[in-house]
Design a protein around this motif. Structure first.
Motif, short mmCIF file in Angstrom:
data_model
loop_
_atom_site.label_atom_id
_atom_site.label_comp_id
_atom_site.label_asym_id
_atom_site.label_seq_id
_atom_site.Cartn_x
_atom_site.Cartn_y
_atom_site.Cartn_z
N GLY A 57 -15.43 -15.00 -122.66
CA GLY A 57 -14.54 -16.05 -123.14
C GLY A 57 -13.43 -15.53 -124.02
N LYS B 48 -13.18 -15.12 -127.25
CA LYS B 48 -13.00 -15.70 -128.59
C LYS B 48 -14.32 -15.66 -129.34
CE LYS B 48 -9.19 -18.95 -127.61
NZ LYS B 48 -8.91 -18.52 -126.25
N ILE C 272 -17.33 -18.98 -126.53
CA ILE C 272 -17.12 -20.04 -125.53
C ILE C 272 -18.36 -20.24 -124.66
CG2 ILE C 272 -15.72 -20.74 -123.55
CD1 ILE C 272 -14.21 -20.89 -126.18
N TYR C 273 -19.04 -19.13 -124.35
CA TYR C 273 -20.18 -19.22 -123.43
C TYR C 273 -21.51 -19.05 -124.15
CZ TYR C 273 -16.54 -18.91 -119.92
OH TYR C 273 -15.42 -19.15 -119.15
N ARG D 127 -18.63 -24.36 -126.75
CA ARG D 127 -18.53 -24.38 -125.28
C ARG D 127 -17.46 -25.35 -124.80
NH1 ARG D 127 -24.35 -26.24 -123.51
NH2 ARG D 127 -24.94 -25.05 -125.36
N LYS E 289 -12.71 -24.04 -124.94
CA LYS E 289 -12.04 -23.02 -124.13
C LYS E 289 -10.53 -23.17 -124.15
CE LYS E 289 -11.98 -21.03 -119.49
NZ LYS E 289 -12.54 -21.10 -118.11
#
Length: 1008
Positions: free
Chosen positions: A339, A341, A361-362, A370, A373
């Motif tokens: 992701g 970040k 993000i994941y 999540r 994004k």
């Protein structure tokens, strides 16, 4: 603030264990001590106990600041603040000399609540009490064991007197045991190592052996302070700011931007090396101490003035105050994680919530990240945001008050696409962007940057809205809106202000609705239980369980029975006088709560056998008192018997005029709640209907909401309140003087203020008949000579007085002769008692015209001479009666009847009046005597200027008065052959009497 427990694996909440190699890599320049740390007992011998002694003594007059104590001299001449600094400076200087520059081991124990690197222990008072009972091998049913397990309850023995002070009670119990009497040999370093093990242990079976080792190696006083460290409840009288300021001039600044006690100790170990300019700002991925809102002032105008408006820029901002948890979000681009970040979340108290809301993000455990994004504009590589995490209910499309924030987040972790309650971050500030610290920029500039960098995610990640305003009318209108929505309140912000780390400043100011709701002023509840307090409220009932009458309850014999259902718990709003009055009225009537035999014949709690909100003591409703309680709103709760409770309940006043039978019943409350909800719906319908009708008009008219028009001027639309609750009226005529009101207007005034009106005096019991002129109806009632008829002016005066004096809400004015249209002799005599000989009201604010008439009448009246002796005796009797009924002695009466001489010792200076020729000690002594003399005069004492006065009861001297001068004073008494010698005491006697609000025994304060 949300306080739900986090049902999450314990390991995820504890910081990772760092090795010495890790620390050396992270802090390559950290200091290393050249010698072992000091013994643990030195903390309380050299620091805690001396600081606590200063805290116990009341502050004296401001002394001349001297540096005496810092060079080996006595610190007795310093004021309390300087004395505290002197004690801390001595300890730190000793540490540097005997141990080294790494004071972190000591600061972790001195400021345990600021140590974010040690995990929470997960144990509170009752668990520690159970472990101590097991360690000491005492019977769990013994007096000592029960005093530890029931530490809030008072008792008679030495071990149970310190109610509310758990550590103090532990000391009383431990000091009886056959353990060491001398201080132990455990060092500060060893104590830290064992506390690390205690914080890592997650089961009682693992924690008990650690506490047992402390027990074996420490004496009772050491253990008492250790327990305070574990509970993080030190309260030694010095704040972390004082310690930081003594340690290093930049310490407080570094803690504000990092929330790291370790960094403060390791990076600022040399007081001569200052922080560089680039190190004084916030840092990405490093928790900071946020800016806080100042508390509300009494005047909205004053609050606006604090925003420093100008003619060019008079604007301030209004934001809704959210009911959630303050949260800061840090994000940086990191290509090493999916992701791209990396996120971190911290609360206001610097607790790391990244495990809950997500680090990427994941992140499968991320309840929020999540969904982020696409939440940032292109080009945003690093950012720090300040906001509030709230619980959102998708079904209601509204935030959840008293939300279960952490529970909602954990549910979101397990099922991210469910439609249940979820965490939502409302962002209201941006403090860092792409490597630049934005805290020095104005709020207006920061908000502009925020709008350009954030892409809101609906009901997940949003920018908190605000409105611009310039006057109080806009604040009041916004307040009415948030009250209708059961919100927390408002925050006023100065758009021209920078962000102030770790400060409560006037640039942000809270405005709470202060219970401006329909439920706010008239809930008269019966007390059915009591809870013991802690701290300064220890040993006494500090909060109360209130209930509603269950009118439909009958005994097995079919008889009506006194029974109440639990409704709310009230602990705020009481002062010492309120507690004294309640104690006076219920003394001897309280009963210990027995969970095995609950008093279900009188009281019903929620939870069945679980007995939710179980009190420490209970009282029969017919023996109890009625409290007037105000609250923000009503909310659903399974913790109380009727399934509802009050939000933010606060004691308002004691209803001594009511007993349990006239307190609020379950059905009356439900009716009130139903009426309020219906009125709210009708108001909403009327507003919507008015909007529809306006569309048909060719000329637009400004919309009026909640009594305010579109202009800046506030329009008052009519009084409303609850002052006539429970009263019935039969209004027969209109009002003439002093204010004209039609019969219908008077009836609406009665209704809007809680009363009921009827068209006959027999329709309801105890009906108040009202008339201002003699009509056929009025004349027929007068013929019976048994009915009192009140003028409408009494209704108007009651409403007006409650508007003037908000502290007397629901206060019915006593009826005066001017309020009586027709009355029986008994009523007339009663009304005469409510005014003085000139017809001046004892309770009502009179008008200017009334005051003029009074003064004219007084000038024509020859007053009877007043006997000073009788007046003094009457005053003495009145004050004694009030003191006996639980009231505090008036401060202006404290030293009444005493004659005091203040002895000023001779100065070394040839000109005593010239303060420039006096040394600092003489100046302080002279000022202290001067202040004590003023205090004594104000408190009713006769202060004489000569020692020859035969009526002298007390001679006050400075504590440093020499033995020769004391002997001279005593010799003068002998030469005068006084029958009763005065008390020769120091100024401390005056100061302590004033602090305690009572005349204390002189023996302890004798001058020697």
């Amino acid at each position: 603030m949300d306080s739900d427990p986090i049902v999450n694996p314990e390991a995820s909440q504890k910081p990772p264990i760092e090795t010495e190699e890790d620390l050396d890599e992270k802090y390559p320049n950290r200091p290393h001590n050249h010698s072992p740390t000091l013994p643990f007992h030195e903390l309380f011998l050299s620091l805690f106990n001396p600081l606590s002694e200063i805290k116990k003594k009341p502050p004296g007059p401001p002394a001349v600041r001297r540096k005496a104590g810092r060079h080996g001299q006595s610190n007795a001449n310093l004021n309390p603040f300087e004395r505290r600094r002197d004690i801390i400076e001595r300890f730190i200087a000793r540490w540097r000399k005997e141990v080294g520059d790494d004071i972190y081991p000591a600061f972790r124990l001195i400021l345990p609540d600021k140590d974010r690197d040690r995990a929470m222990y997960g144990i509170k008072e009752k668990v520690i009490g159970k472990m101590l009972v097991k360690i000491m091998k005492i019977d769990k049913n013994s007096e000592d064991a029960l005093s530890l397990l029931n530490w809030k309850l008072p008792g008679q023995s030495a071990a149970t007197r310190m109610a509310g002070d758990f550590a103090g009670r532990c000391y009383d119990v431990l000091s009886k045991r056959p353990m060491r009497t001398e201080v132990g040999d455990m060092s500060i370093e060893e104590a830290n190592e064992k506390l690390e093990k205690l914080s890592a242990a997650s089961k009682e079976s693992e924690q008990t052996p650690i506490l047992a080792e402390f027990y074996r190696r420490m004496n009772p006083e050491e253990l008492m302070w250790l327990i305070r460290i574990i509970l993080r409840q030190m309260k030694v009288g010095a704040t972390e700011r004082t310690f930081f300021d003594v340690w290093h001039p930049d310490a407080e600044n570094l803690y504000s931007i990092s929330s790291s006690l370790r960094r403060v100790c390791w990076e600022l170990h040399d007081p001569n090396i200052r922080l560089e300019a680039e190190d004084r700002g916030i840092t990405l991925m490093q928790c900071f101490q946020p800016q806080l809102a100042q508390f509300q002032m009494h005047s909205l105008e004053r609050m606006i003035a604090r925003m420093k408006p100008t003619e060019e820029d008079p604007i301030f901002w209004i934001e809704e105050k959210l009911d959630g948890e303050r949260m800061q979000l840090h994000m940086e681009s990191d290509s090493s994680i999916p992701g791209g970040k990396r996120f971190c979340f911290w609360s206001r108290k610097a607790k790391d919530y990244t495990y809950l809301y997500g680090n990427g993000i994941y992140d499968e455990n991320g309840a929020l990240t999540r969904h982020l994004k696409d939440a940032f504009a292109d080009g945003v590589d690093s950012i720090i945001l300040d906001g509030e995490m709230v619980t959102w209910d998708p079904e209601q499309d509204a935030p959840v008050p008293f939300g279960t924030l952490k529970t909602a987040a954990l549910s979101e972790q397990r099922n991210p696409f469910a439609q249940g309650q979820r965490p939502v971050l409302r962002v209201f500030d941006i403090l860092y962007l792409n490597g630049r610290d934005l805290t020095k920029y104005t709020l207006r500039d920061r908000r502009n940057a925020l709008q350009k960098t954030i892409k809101p995610v609906h009901r997940r990640f949003e920018i908190h809205p605000y409105q611009e305003a310039t006057n109080t009318a806009e604040i009041e209108a916004a307040l009415r809106t948030v009250v209708a929505e059961a919100s927390e309140g408002l925050v006023l912000k100065n758009p021209r202000s920078p962000y102030r780390l770790n400060e409560r400043h006037d640039d942000w100011m809270k405005v709470k609705p202060e219970y401006m709701t329909e439920f706010g002023e008239s809930l008269d509840l019966i007390v059915i239980g009591g809870y013991y307090g802690s701290g300064h409220r220890g040993g006494a009932l500090a909060s109360f369980l209130c209930g509603l009458r269950a009118d439909d309850v009958h005994s097995s014999q079919g008889k009506s029975q006194t029974k109440c259902y639990s409704f709310c718990k009230v602990g705020g709003g009481f002062n010492a006088s309120d507690y004294a009055n309640i104690r006076h009225r219920t003394d001897g009537k309280w009963i210990d709560w027995n969970p095995k035999k609950p008093p279900t014949a009188y009281i019903e709690l929620a939870g069945g056998d679980s007995q939710y909100e179980r009190p420490d003591m209970w009282i029969k409703p017919e023996d109890s008192v009625v409290l007037s309680v105000k609250a923000a709103s009503v909310t659903v709760s399974d913790m109380f018997r009727i399934g509802l409770t009050l939000r933010f309940p606060r004691f308002k006043r004691l209803r001594s005029d009511k007993d349990w039978s006239s307190s609020l019943s379950v059905q009356e409350f439900l009716d009130l709640k139903s009426n309020v909800e219906q009125e709210r719906k009708e108001k909403q319908f009327n507003v919507d209907d008015s909007r529809r009708k306006r569309l048909k008009r060719t000329t637009k008219k400004p919309l009026a909401i909640a009594g305010y028009d579109a202009d800046a001027e506030v329009k008052y639309v009519g009084p409303s309140g609850h002052i006539f609750d429970g009263l019935n009226f039969f209004i027969m005529t209109e009002s003439g003087a002093p204010q004209k009101k039609s019969k219908a207007e008077l009836e609406q005034l009665v209704k809007s203020n809680g009363g009921k009106f009827y068209q006959t005096h027999t329709a309801a019991p105890n009906t108040i008949c009202v008339a201002d002129r003699r009509t056929v109806k009025v004349a027929s009632l007068q013929k019976g000579n048994q009915i009192n008829i009140i003028r409408p002016s009494w209704i108007l005066d009651c409403i007006k007085q409650n508007e003037i004096d908000t502290g007397l809400s629901d206060f019915l004015l006593p009826q005066e002769p001017r309020h009586l249209f027709f009355a029986v002799e008994e009523k007339q005599a009663e009304a005469e008692l409510n005014v003085d000989q000139f017809k001046d009201s004892y309770t009502r604010d009179i008008t200017v015209d009334e005051l003029k008439d009074l003064l004219n009448q007084m000038s024509k009246t020859e007053l009877e001479p007043i006997d000073p002796t009788e007046t003094a005796e009457a005053l003495d009797t009145y004050i004694q009666e009030r003191v006996n009924s639980g009231h505090e002695l008036p401060t202006g009466y404290l030293f009444n009847g005493l004659t005091i001489y203040f002895h000023h010792k001779s100065s070394n200076s040839t000109d005593e009046a010239d303060s420039s020729k006096m040394n600092a000690t003489e100046m302080e002594q002279k000022y202290r005597l001067f202040l004590a003399s003023n205090t004594a005069s104000f408190a009713g004492a006769s202060v004489v200027s000569t020692l020859d006065d035969p009526s002298i009861t007390h001679v006050i001297v400075d504590p440093h008065c020499s033995a020769e001068e004391l002997s001279s004073i005593r010799m003068s008494w002998t030469s005068k052959k006084r029958k009763k010698l005065p008390h020769l005491v120091t100024t401390e006697w005056i100061e302590e009497c004033w602090t305690q609000r009572t005349v204390l025994d002189e023996e302890r304060y004798q001058a020697r």
